[in-house]
Every structure is written in structure tokens, then in C-alpha cells.
Design a protein around this motif. Structure first.
Motif, PDB file in Angstrom:
ATOM      1  N   TYR A  58      -9.305  18.964  22.173  1.00 39.84           N
ATOM      2  CA  TYR A  58      -9.015  17.870  21.247  1.00 39.84           C
ATOM      3  C   TYR A  58      -7.640  17.261  21.520  1.00 39.84           C
ATOM      4  O   TYR A  58      -7.494  16.034  21.577  1.00 39.84           O
ATOM      5  N   LEU A  59      -6.622  18.100  21.693  1.00 41.10           N
ATOM      6  CA  LEU A  59      -5.296  17.563  22.001  1.00 41.10           C
ATOM      7  C   LEU A  59      -5.284  16.889  23.371  1.00 41.10           C
ATOM      8  O   LEU A  59      -4.608  15.870  23.556  1.00 41.10           O
ATOM      9  N   ALA A  60      -6.015  17.444  24.334  1.00 45.36           N
ATOM     10  CA  ALA A  60      -6.083  16.816  25.655  1.00 45.36           C
ATOM     11  C   ALA A  60      -6.731  15.441  25.585  1.00 45.36           C
ATOM     12  O   ALA A  60      -6.437  14.557  26.402  1.00 45.36           O
ATOM     13  N   THR A  86       7.306  14.518  29.537  1.00 43.45           N
ATOM     14  CA  THR A  86       7.013  15.893  29.116  1.00 43.45           C
ATOM     15  C   THR A  86       7.456  16.894  30.167  1.00 43.45           C
ATOM     16  O   THR A  86       8.045  17.937  29.835  1.00 43.45           O
ATOM     17  N   ILE A  87       7.214  16.585  31.436  1.00 40.17           N
ATOM     18  CA  ILE A  87       7.672  17.477  32.499  1.00 40.17           C
ATOM     19  C   ILE A  87       9.193  17.505  32.555  1.00 40.17           C
ATOM     20  O   ILE A  87       9.801  18.549  32.849  1.00 40.17           O
ATOM     21  N   ALA A  88       9.827  16.368  32.243  1.00 41.17           N
ATOM     22  CA  ALA A  88      11.298  16.336  32.215  1.00 41.17           C
ATOM     23  C   ALA A  88      11.854  17.323  31.200  1.00 41.17           C
ATOM     24  O   ALA A  88      12.971  17.837  31.365  1.00 41.17           O
ATOM     25  N   ALA A  94       8.143  17.777  20.603  1.00 43.98           N
ATOM     26  CA  ALA A  94       6.761  18.244  20.610  1.00 43.98           C
ATOM     27  C   ALA A  94       6.526  19.279  21.697  1.00 43.98           C
ATOM     28  O   ALA A  94       5.877  20.312  21.467  1.00 43.98           O
ATOM     29  N   ALA A  95       7.047  19.028  22.904  1.00 45.92           N
ATOM     30  CA  ALA A  95       6.829  19.950  24.019  1.00 45.92           C
ATOM     31  C   ALA A  95       7.484  21.296  23.758  1.00 45.92           C
ATOM     32  O   ALA A  95       6.909  22.352  24.074  1.00 45.92           O
ATOM     33  N   SER A 155       2.453  17.476  23.200  1.00 45.25           N
ATOM     34  CA  SER A 155       3.151  16.206  23.394  1.00 45.25           C
ATOM     35  C   SER A 155       2.201  15.020  23.448  1.00 45.25           C
ATOM     36  O   SER A 155       2.593  13.889  23.114  1.00 45.25           O
ATOM     37  N   ALA A 156       0.948  15.236  23.854  1.00 44.56           N
ATOM     38  CA  ALA A 156       0.012  14.127  24.065  1.00 44.56           C
ATOM     39  C   ALA A 156      -0.201  13.274  22.815  1.00 44.56           C
ATOM     40  O   ALA A 156      -0.094  12.034  22.891  1.00 44.56           O
ATOM     41  N   PRO A 157      -0.527  13.837  21.648  1.00 43.47           N
ATOM     42  CA  PRO A 157      -0.726  12.959  20.483  1.00 43.47           C
ATOM     43  C   PRO A 157       0.530  12.218  20.055  1.00 43.47           C
ATOM     44  O   PRO A 157       0.461  11.066  19.592  1.00 43.47           O
ATOM     45  N   VAL A 158       1.702  12.847  20.199  1.00 40.67           N
ATOM     46  CA  VAL A 158       2.958  12.187  19.841  1.00 40.67           C
ATOM     47  C   VAL A 158       3.198  10.978  20.746  1.00 40.67           C
ATOM     48  O   VAL A 158       3.509   9.870  20.278  1.00 40.67           O
ATOM     49  N   CYS A 159       3.042  11.182  22.055  1.00 36.51           N
ATOM     50  CA  CYS A 159       3.250  10.069  22.997  1.00 36.51           C
ATOM     51  C   CYS A 159       2.195   8.981  22.800  1.00 36.51           C
ATOM     52  O   CYS A 159       2.501   7.781  22.926  1.00 36.51           O
ATOM     53  N   TYR A 160       0.979   9.373  22.474  1.00 44.54           N
ATOM     54  CA  TYR A 160      -0.082   8.380  22.266  1.00 44.54           C
ATOM     55  C   TYR A 160       0.259   7.454  21.105  1.00 44.54           C
ATOM     56  O   TYR A 160       0.148   6.227  21.208  1.00 44.54           O
ATOM     57  N   VAL A 161       0.685   8.034  19.988  1.00 43.74           N
ATOM     58  CA  VAL A 161       0.997   7.220  18.810  1.00 43.74           C
ATOM     59  C   VAL A 161       2.163   6.273  19.108  1.00 43.74           C
ATOM     60  O   VAL A 161       2.117   5.084  18.790  1.00 43.74           O
ATOM     61  N   ILE A 162       3.220   6.789  19.754  1.00 46.29           N
ATOM     62  CA  ILE A 162       4.397   5.956  20.031  1.00 46.29           C
ATOM     63  C   ILE A 162       4.066   4.862  21.040  1.00 46.29           C
ATOM     64  O   ILE A 162       4.426   3.685  20.851  1.00 46.29           O
TER      65      ILE A 162
END
Length: 314
Positions: free
Chosen positions: A164-166, A189-191, A257-258, A297-304
Motif C-alpha cells: 500500500y505504501l509502495a 530519500t536516498i540523500a 518520514a524516512a 517517505s512515499a506518501p509524504v512526497c506524493y502529497v507535497i
């Protein structure tokens, strides 16, 4: 019987009764718990850095190739990564007697991710709901009792945690500039890991959560913030044509998030007595040891990013 013989018999009976009393006490009194061996540190420092760097660059090359050739290839990569991640989670929790039914989870994973890619957030949520119900029904039909409820709850958690998060990465991918959105999300996220590792090794002195991840420090967290915010500002300005400060905020949110995802998986691993969730990736551990920060981190970055580019979130 002589008086001396009677005394001997009385003493023998007394010793016998005392022995029986001690035996009963030993049976009902549990032995003191054995001290558990200390777990090895769960931080990333100390790994085989050349191997980790080579594997990481190889994975990034495969991801970039899939994003900029056929996006369906990236969807396939996400599905495979989630399959392996769920397998690692199931194998890990099996050490505590929890049996996660993988077959319905894998079927549900395909449904969740394909729904995210083809139809959007609402369809992804519906697919997750169906997956949760299907997993619960599957496990109950396989055998009821407390064990079934426990196993089904663990499986539903795994479905929410991994596919789901993916799916939020695929929600980004289906946007008009989807490939660049995913690149931005992955890089910031990798940073977090790269900046945190470098600053932690060079300057780390104050542990952030010593009982969970002994080698994660506040100095490392500061390094994560600096690198993620800088790269976020650069990528959002150059690739997406948005204000640099929006990218800096994206980087800071991705780090928060990460780091949460990283600490959460470290806590889970320590509870299970594991150093890594697997050993598939040399220098990294398992797939879940790489996905832990990306998933949260995925849902946070998606919303922003959806808000920044004027796309609907739902």
C-alpha cells in the motif's frame, strides 16, 4: 525394634520428605531467565561500503532505465520488490510463531499496485480493503482460533506496510511529469541515508535513539537534512520548475518520514532479534532494509509533489 533403629528410621523418613519437598519446589518454580546475548548494532556504519555502493548504483541504474524507457517496467520492479519484501517480513515474524499467508498477500499486492497505476488513489484504497478482507478470510478458513486472528492481523499490517505504501510511488508515476516526480522522491530519500551516514561517521557523538539504532546520531540527522534539502531544492527548481524553497521543504519532510521508517524497522528487527531482514543485497541486507525509508517517505512526497504541481491528491 530397638530405640536406635527407630531413630535411624525417623531420620531417614525426614530426609525423604525433605527431598520430596525440594523436588516439588523445583518443579513449580521456573528457572531464572537466561540473559539474552546483546544484539549486534543495527546501524548502517560498519557495512561493506564498496559492495553497498556498487549494489546501490546498480539498483539506481535499473530504476532509471525502467522509468525512462517503459513506465510499466518500473511498475513491474515495484511489484517484484514488494513480493520479496513480504517474503522477508513473513520469514522474520515466523520466528515468533506468526504465520503470514503469502499467496493471498501476493495476489492482493498485484491488485493494489496495478490499481494505483491504472486508476488512482481511490482504487488503490479499495484494492487494499479487498486484500485485507481476503487475507483474513483465507487465514480463518485455514484454521480458526487466536492464532488465526493474530496471523491475519500481521498479514493486514504487512499489506499496509509494503504494497500500500509502495503504491504512492506509482501514484506519482502516473502524473504528467511522473518519471521526474519519482526521481525526485527517490533522490531526496536516498540523500537521507547518504547524508546521515557521512555526517554520522565524521561527526556523530550524540545518539538519537540508542536503544533502537545505536549508530544513528543527531549529527547524522543534521547531515541528512542538509543534503536532502539541498538536493530537493535543486531538483524541484530544475526538473519541475517550482520554487526552490518548496524543494527544500520536500527534502526536510522526506528526512522526517524516512528517519521514522528507518527507526520503525530497526525497532521491529531488534524485537525479532535480527540484524537485517535478509541477505539478498550485498552490503545492504535484505530488500526491506532498503525499502524501509522509501516506503514511509512515499506518501509524504506524493502529497507535497502533487500539491506543488497542481495535481489532485485523490
Amino acid at each position: 525394634m530397638s530405640e536406635q533403629g527407630a531413630d535411624h528410621l525417623t531420620a531417614a523418613l525426614r530426609r525423604l520428605n525433605e527431598a520430596r519437598r525440594r523436588a516439588r519446589t523445583e518443579l513449580v518454580t521456573p528457572p531464572p531467565p537466561r540473559p539474552r546475548d546483546p544484539l549486534p548494532p543495527t546501524g548502517r556504519a560498519g557495512r561493506n561500503l564498496p559492495a553497498a555502493t556498487g549494489v546501490g548504483l546498480g539498483l539506481l541504474a535499473v530504476v532509471a532505465l525502467s522509468l525512462f524507457t517503459r513506465r510499466e517496467a518500473f511498475v513491474f520492479l515495484v511489484v517484484v520488490a514488494c513480493f520479496v519484501g513480504l517474503w522477508e517480513v513473513a520469514r522474520a515474524v515466523a520466528q515468533r510463531g506468526i504465520r503470514i499467508p503469502l499467496l493471498p498477500l501476493w495476489v492482493g499486492t498485484v491488485g493494489i499496485l496495478v490499481s494505483a497505476w491504472r486508476a488512482g488513489a481511490e482504487a488503490m484504497l479499495m484494492a487494499f480493503t479487498l486484500t485485507a478482507g481476503g487475507v483474513f478470510l483465507w487465514r480463518v478458513l485455514d484454521g480458526g482460533g487466536r492464532g488465526a486472528v493474530r496471523d491475519a492481523a500481521a498479514a493486514i499490517f504487512a499489506a499496509a506496510y509494503v504494497p500500500y505504501l509502495a503504491g504512492f510511488a506509482l501514484l506519482m508515476l502516473r502524473q504528467p511529469d511522473g518519471a521526474w516526480l519519482v526521481v525526485t522522491f527517490i533522490v531526496v530519500t536516498i540523500a537521507n541515508d547518504v547524508g546521515g551516514y557521512a555526517a554520522g561517521v565524521l561527526f556523530g557523538k550524540h545518539p538519537m535513539a540508542p536503544s533502537i539504532s545505536p549508530k544513528k546520531s543527531w549529527e547524522g540527522f543534521a547531515g541528512s537534512l542538509l543534503l536532502s534539502a539541498a538536493l530537493g531544492a535543486l531538483l524541484v527548481a530544475l526538473l519541475l520548475g517550482q520554487a526552490w524553497w518548496l524543494g527544500a521543504g520536500l527534502g526536510a519532510a522526506a528526512v522526517a518520514a524516512a528517519t521514522t521508517g528507518d527507526l520503525a524497522e530497526s525497532l521491529l528487527k531488534r524485537d525479532l532479534g535480527l540484524k537485517d531482514m535478509g541477505s539478498l543485497l550485498a552490503g545492504h541486507g535484505g530488500i526491506m532494509d532498503r525499502l524501509d525509508s522509501l516506503l514511509v517517505s512515499a506518501p509524504v512526497c506524493y502529497v507535497i509533489l502533487a500539491g506543488a504541481t497542481g495535481q489532485p491528491v485523490l
